[in-house]
Write a protein that holds these residues in place. Structure first.
Motif, PDB file in Angstrom:
ATOM      1  N   LYS A 128      57.651  77.925  41.312  1.00  0.00           N
ATOM      2  CA  LYS A 128      56.527  77.039  41.002  1.00  0.00           C
ATOM      3  C   LYS A 128      56.255  76.970  39.505  1.00  0.00           C
ATOM      4  O   LYS A 128      55.900  75.910  38.984  1.00  0.00           O
ATOM      5  CB  LYS A 128      55.282  77.402  41.803  1.00  0.00           C
ATOM      6  CG  LYS A 128      54.708  78.753  41.573  1.00  0.00           C
ATOM      7  CD  LYS A 128      53.527  78.996  42.510  1.00  0.00           C
ATOM      8  CE  LYS A 128      53.196  80.480  42.505  1.00  0.00           C
ATOM      9  NZ  LYS A 128      52.386  80.870  43.609  1.00  0.00           N
TER      10      LYS A 128
ATOM     11  N   GLU B 279      58.948  74.676  38.094  1.00  0.00           N
ATOM     12  CA  GLU B 279      58.637  73.289  38.456  1.00  0.00           C
ATOM     13  C   GLU B 279      57.512  72.747  37.576  1.00  0.00           C
ATOM     14  O   GLU B 279      57.580  71.601  37.112  1.00  0.00           O
ATOM     15  CB  GLU B 279      58.242  73.207  39.935  1.00  0.00           C
ATOM     16  CG  GLU B 279      59.414  73.380  40.868  1.00  0.00           C
ATOM     17  CD  GLU B 279      59.042  73.414  42.327  1.00  0.00           C
ATOM     18  OE1 GLU B 279      59.957  73.245  43.147  1.00  0.00           O
ATOM     19  OE2 GLU B 279      57.850  73.609  42.662  1.00  0.00           O
TER      20      GLU B 279
ATOM     21  N   GLN C 161      61.234  69.117  41.409  1.00  0.00           N
ATOM     22  CA  GLN C 161      61.335  70.126  42.457  1.00  0.00           C
ATOM     23  C   GLN C 161      62.623  70.918  42.247  1.00  0.00           C
ATOM     24  O   GLN C 161      63.716  70.360  42.298  1.00  0.00           O
ATOM     25  CB  GLN C 161      61.330  69.485  43.838  1.00  0.00           C
ATOM     26  CG  GLN C 161      61.277  70.512  44.948  1.00  0.00           C
ATOM     27  CD  GLN C 161      61.007  69.892  46.298  1.00  0.00           C
ATOM     28  OE1 GLN C 161      60.696  68.708  46.403  1.00  0.00           O
ATOM     29  NE2 GLN C 161      61.131  70.690  47.331  1.00  0.00           N
TER      30      GLN C 161
END
Length: 198
Positions: free
Chosen positions: A121, A124, A136
């Motif tokens: 995360k 990203e 992604q």
């Protein structure tokens, strides 16, 4: 490194993609994927390949490198793999907890321990910010290296990785070195092997 050849032990496809960003004459690949081998297995396999190569007339392999993550292997396995590698003159470009730490250091410093699941995360977020649209990340994504080259800062990643490693100087409990990566050592070596302006 035998005339631009490179022997590597990898556990994931991302390491192979990473090495392809350097312009080596050839890469001799040892892929250990999905076989259940732990970090010690990567080192053992890389040494076996080195031995096989050196049986060829006139063939000398100057260096062997193992690239692996801490992942979820037991602390003792990770620590023992690094100790064994050092004992057997195998260079290690290890990351704790995951190789993706190297990617993140292209954008910012990280000083607090993180789970390997947090890297995705964060990566990203950084790449979405840089490219101006949602990104992604998937481990098999070939474009991540192009994005790092375009938007990241490898010099800063090297500097940040060295700073992380300095926090743990003199300690051999490598599984506790979180976050830490020695990928920068391999990057510096590969830079010396790459032809100018490649």
């Amino acid at each position: 490194m035998d005339g631009g050849h490179f022997v590597k032990g990898i556990t994931t496809q991302k390491c192979n993609q990473f090495l392809q960003t350097f312009f080596l004459t050839s890469i001799i690949e040892v892929t250990i994927e999905g076989t259940g081998r732990n970090t010690l297995g990567v080192i053992d396999k890389a040494l076996k390949v080195k031995s096989q190569l050196e049986k060829q007339p006139g063939r000398v392999v100057d260096e062997v490198w193992a690239v692996f993550d801490r992942d979820s292997f037991p602390n003792q396995d990770f620590d023992n793999a690094i100790a064994k590698a050092r004992e057997l003159a195998v260079h290690c470009a290890w990351s704790n907890e995951a190789f993706e730490l190297w990617y993140l250091l292209h954008f910012q410093n990280f000083e607090n321990a993180m789970s390997r699941h947090d890297y995705k995360k964060l990566l990203e977020r950084e790449l979405s910010r840089c490219i101006g649209k949602p990104y992604q990340y998937e481990k098999s994504d070939h474009t991540v290296f192009d994005l790092l080259i375009q938007h990241g800062n490898e010099e800063q990643a090297i500097k940040r990785a060295k700073q992380l490693e300095e926090q743990f100087a003199g300690r051999t409990d490598y599984a506790s070195h979180n976050p830490c990566t020695r990928v920068y050592v391999l990057v510096e070596k590969l830079r010396l092997q790459s032809p100018p302006n490649a």
